[in-house]
Design a protein around this motif. Structure first.
Motif, mmCIF file in Angstrom:
data_model
loop_
_atom_site.group_PDB
_atom_site.id
_atom_site.type_symbol
_atom_site.label_atom_id
_atom_site.label_comp_id
_atom_site.label_asym_id
_atom_site.label_seq_id
_atom_site.Cartn_x
_atom_site.Cartn_y
_atom_site.Cartn_z
ATOM 1 N N MET A 177 0.841 -1.195 0.000
ATOM 2 C CA MET A 177 0.000 0.000 0.000
ATOM 3 C C MET A 177 0.875 1.243 0.000
ATOM 4 N N ASP A 178 0.565 2.183 -0.890
ATOM 5 C CA ASP A 178 1.259 3.464 -0.924
ATOM 6 C C ASP A 178 0.515 4.442 -0.023
ATOM 7 N N ILE A 179 1.214 4.973 0.989
ATOM 8 C CA ILE A 179 0.614 5.904 1.935
ATOM 9 C C ILE A 179 0.625 7.310 1.338
ATOM 10 N N PRO A 180 -0.502 8.014 1.344
ATOM 11 C CA PRO A 180 -0.524 9.359 0.767
ATOM 12 C C PRO A 180 0.311 10.339 1.588
ATOM 13 N N GLN A 181 0.937 11.275 0.890
ATOM 14 C CA GLN A 181 1.761 12.286 1.542
ATOM 15 C C GLN A 181 0.989 13.573 1.802
ATOM 16 N N GLU A 182 -0.150 13.722 1.141
ATOM 17 C CA GLU A 182 -0.962 14.921 1.309
ATOM 18 C C GLU A 182 -2.290 14.561 1.965
ATOM 19 N N LYS A 183 -2.834 15.509 2.718
ATOM 20 C CA LYS A 183 -4.106 15.286 3.401
ATOM 21 C C LYS A 183 -5.217 14.987 2.396
ATOM 22 N N ASN A 184 -5.970 13.949 2.691
ATOM 23 C CA ASN A 184 -7.120 13.528 1.887
ATOM 24 C C ASN A 184 -6.757 12.961 0.511
ATOM 25 N N ALA A 185 -5.469 12.804 0.236
ATOM 26 C CA ALA A 185 -5.072 12.140 -1.007
ATOM 27 C C ALA A 185 -5.373 10.646 -0.879
ATOM 28 N N ARG A 327 -3.497 0.150 16.157
ATOM 29 C CA ARG A 327 -4.615 -0.425 15.388
ATOM 30 C C ARG A 327 -5.252 0.565 14.430
ATOM 31 N N VAL A 328 -4.902 1.843 14.564
ATOM 32 C CA VAL A 328 -5.410 2.886 13.671
ATOM 33 C C VAL A 328 -4.290 3.863 13.360
ATOM 34 N N LEU A 329 -4.188 4.266 12.110
ATOM 35 C CA LEU A 329 -3.273 5.327 11.696
ATOM 36 C C LEU A 329 -3.908 6.071 10.533
ATOM 37 N N GLU A 330 -4.160 7.355 10.746
ATOM 38 C CA GLU A 330 -4.812 8.189 9.726
ATOM 39 C C GLU A 330 -6.138 7.558 9.299
ATOM 40 N N ARG A 331 -6.259 7.147 8.034
ATOM 41 C CA ARG A 331 -7.518 6.576 7.526
ATOM 42 C C ARG A 331 -7.412 5.066 7.311
ATOM 43 N N VAL A 332 -6.561 4.422 8.104
ATOM 44 C CA VAL A 332 -6.388 2.966 8.045
ATOM 45 C C VAL A 332 -6.687 2.385 9.421
ATOM 46 N N ALA A 333 -7.491 1.324 9.461
ATOM 47 C CA ALA A 333 -7.833 0.673 10.726
ATOM 48 C C ALA A 333 -7.694 -0.833 10.578
ATOM 49 N N LEU A 334 -7.323 -1.492 11.664
ATOM 50 C CA LEU A 334 -7.191 -2.950 11.694
ATOM 51 C C LEU A 334 -8.359 -3.555 12.471
#
Length: 468
Positions: A177-185, A327-334
């Motif tokens: 997974m490529d993590i976005p560098q800009e908000k809401n990207a 278990r959560v980071l930005e817009r990713v959750a486990l």
């Protein structure tokens, strides 16, 4: 783009007979190009973050990685909540090694049809290291039972229900997974697509989404992508054994649990009934290289009841022993095993997987106002807050019980002796069946504490006499 057809499982629910009696097609896209769909089911309460930007021209897009109970439940809830949902799963017919026990509350909460439940267990035997057997079904009410399922059936049913709700299923192996560098990207998920073609490695593809739910199990690649940390795990080993008809009748509605250093120094062995066979297994945390030795011991303990059986399948799988540090980071959750939601002592995780998947999806639906707004980390953390508030006591109690009763054979003898107490049985089944720490009676709790101490003392004295 290739199209793949899935045949849905036929259940007992007849409220919408066409729902599970037709074929659904799904397409593996290189980008999110599926138009948003609106669904009738709405969540009761919506408190969206008004500061989150509105999405125009489409609805929120979410990818669920992993198609087990957590992923299936999450995908269904998202799709019903108006989210453009994509579920990525490599093995659509995967039969995960699993005891397959589900609590009664799961049948009702997840509206499971009765024909996906192989057996309704109403009798349970717990067997001590010295082969003292205690029946612990005395306090069950007439309608109560433990459901026994095969994971390939349950998982497939939940995925197919997600499809019926509007989710797009991608038969693919998630790779990174490529993590976005800009908000809401967008997040860019890469996967190898398998569409019935002869290419064994699959076709490299990608998809862009606004949020991700990692439901991809113990070795979660989503967890690695957000540096979620590791956890201690138990290795479970299981054999599916086809029994002669007369032997199978014994296990018609009965499950067995074997305790002792021979079957596991830190867990237990089991014989759980399925449709036409039994699952015989064991597990260990600290002695993984000896797992086959423990399995042989489990079979010896149950020998008279399974003799003449034929091994149909041998399975092994790791089981997490505590939640991951993150278990959560930005817009990713486990969720599910990827998050580490398995109780100690029992190794139970099916209900917690499905429940966490649904709770996480509900938080996304609510935070996005049914897909109309972007979500943020606060929305994802709302799921964690509700989860920890609801289930932390259950996980803590099971951790304490494991430390107290799984540490030695004398302690296990004491545990089995305590299971002969009807108050203990009622408390145990209430907590298991309904997934809440059952409130106790103060006087009975005091008696139980005294009995526990007495059982431990007697078991230790017996152990010393046997050693001499």
């Amino acid at each position: 783009m290739a199209s793949v057809t899935i045949k849905c499982f036929v259940g007992l629910h007849q409220s919408s007979p066409e729902k599970y009696h037709r074929h659904y097609s799904f397409t593996a896209p290189s980008k999110c190009v599926v138009r948003s769909q609106r669904h009738n089911r709405r969540l009761n309460v919506v408190q969206a973050a008004k500061s989150s930007p509105k999405i125009t021209g489409r609805n929120l897009r979410v990818a669920v990685v992993g198609g087990g109970p957590a992923g299936g439940a999450a995908a269904e809830t998202l799709a019903k909540g108006g989210i453009e949902t994509f579920l990525i799963e490599r093995k659509m017919d995967n039969a995960k090694p699993c005891g397959g026990a589900i609590p009664l509350c799961m049948v009702g909460e997840f509206d499971l049809p009765l024909d996906i439940i192989d057996r309704r267990v109403t009798k349970m035997k717990v067997i001590s290291p010295s082969n003292v057997s205690v029946d612990i079904h005395k306090t069950l009410k007439p309608h109560e039972y433990v459901g026994m399922v095969r994971r390939e059936v349950l998982d497939g049913y939940l995925r197919e229900r997600a499809i019926a709700s509007g989710a797009t299923i991608i038969n693919g192996l998630f790779t990174k997974m490529d993590i976005p560098q800009e908000k809401n990207a967008p997040y860019i998920l890469h996967y190898n697509a398998f569409n019935g073609e002869s290419v064994s490695a699959g076709e490299k593809m990608s998809i862009e989404v606004d949020a991700v739910i990692g439901a991809d199990g113990v070795n979660s690649r989503v967890a690695k992508s957000i540096d979620a940390g590791d956890y201690e795990y138990l290795i479970a080993f299981q054999e599916r054994i086809k029994l002669p008809e007369d032997k199978m009748k014994y296990y018609e509605n009965l499950a067995e649990m074997y305790t002792g250093d021979d079957v596991s120094p830190d867990f237990y062995g089991w014989v759980f009934p399925k449709s036409d066979h039994v699952a015989v297994g064991t597990g260990t945390i600290g002695h993984k290289p000896d797992i086959k030795k423990f399995q042989d011991a489990t079979r010896r303990r149950a020998h008279d009841k399974i003799v003449g059986g034929k091994i149909m399948r041998v399975e092994a799988h790791p089981i997490p022993q505590h939640p991951r540090p993150r278990r959560v980071l930005e817009r990713v959750a486990l969720v599910g095993d990827a998050a580490g939601y398995v109780t100690k002592g029992s190794g139970e995780g099916i209900y917690f997987a499905a429940k966490s998947g649904r709770m996480c999806a509900e938080a996304i639906v609510e935070g996005s106002e049914y897909g109309r707004r972007m979500v943020n980390e606060e929305d994802m953390r709302n799921y964690l807050k509700k989860w920890d508030k609801t289930y932390w006591p259950t996980f803590k109690v099971m951790d304490v019980l494991e430390r107290l009763f799984y540490r030695s054979n004398p302690a296990r003898e004491a545990l089995v002796e305590l299971f002969g107490n009807e108050y203990v049985q009622r408390m145990t089944f209430d907590s298991y069946m309904y997934k809440k720490v059952a409130p106790g009676n103060p006087l009975e709790d005091l008696k139980l504490a005294v009995n526990t101490i007495g059982s431990l003392v007697r078991a230790n004295a017996l152990s010393k006499r046997m050693a001499n």
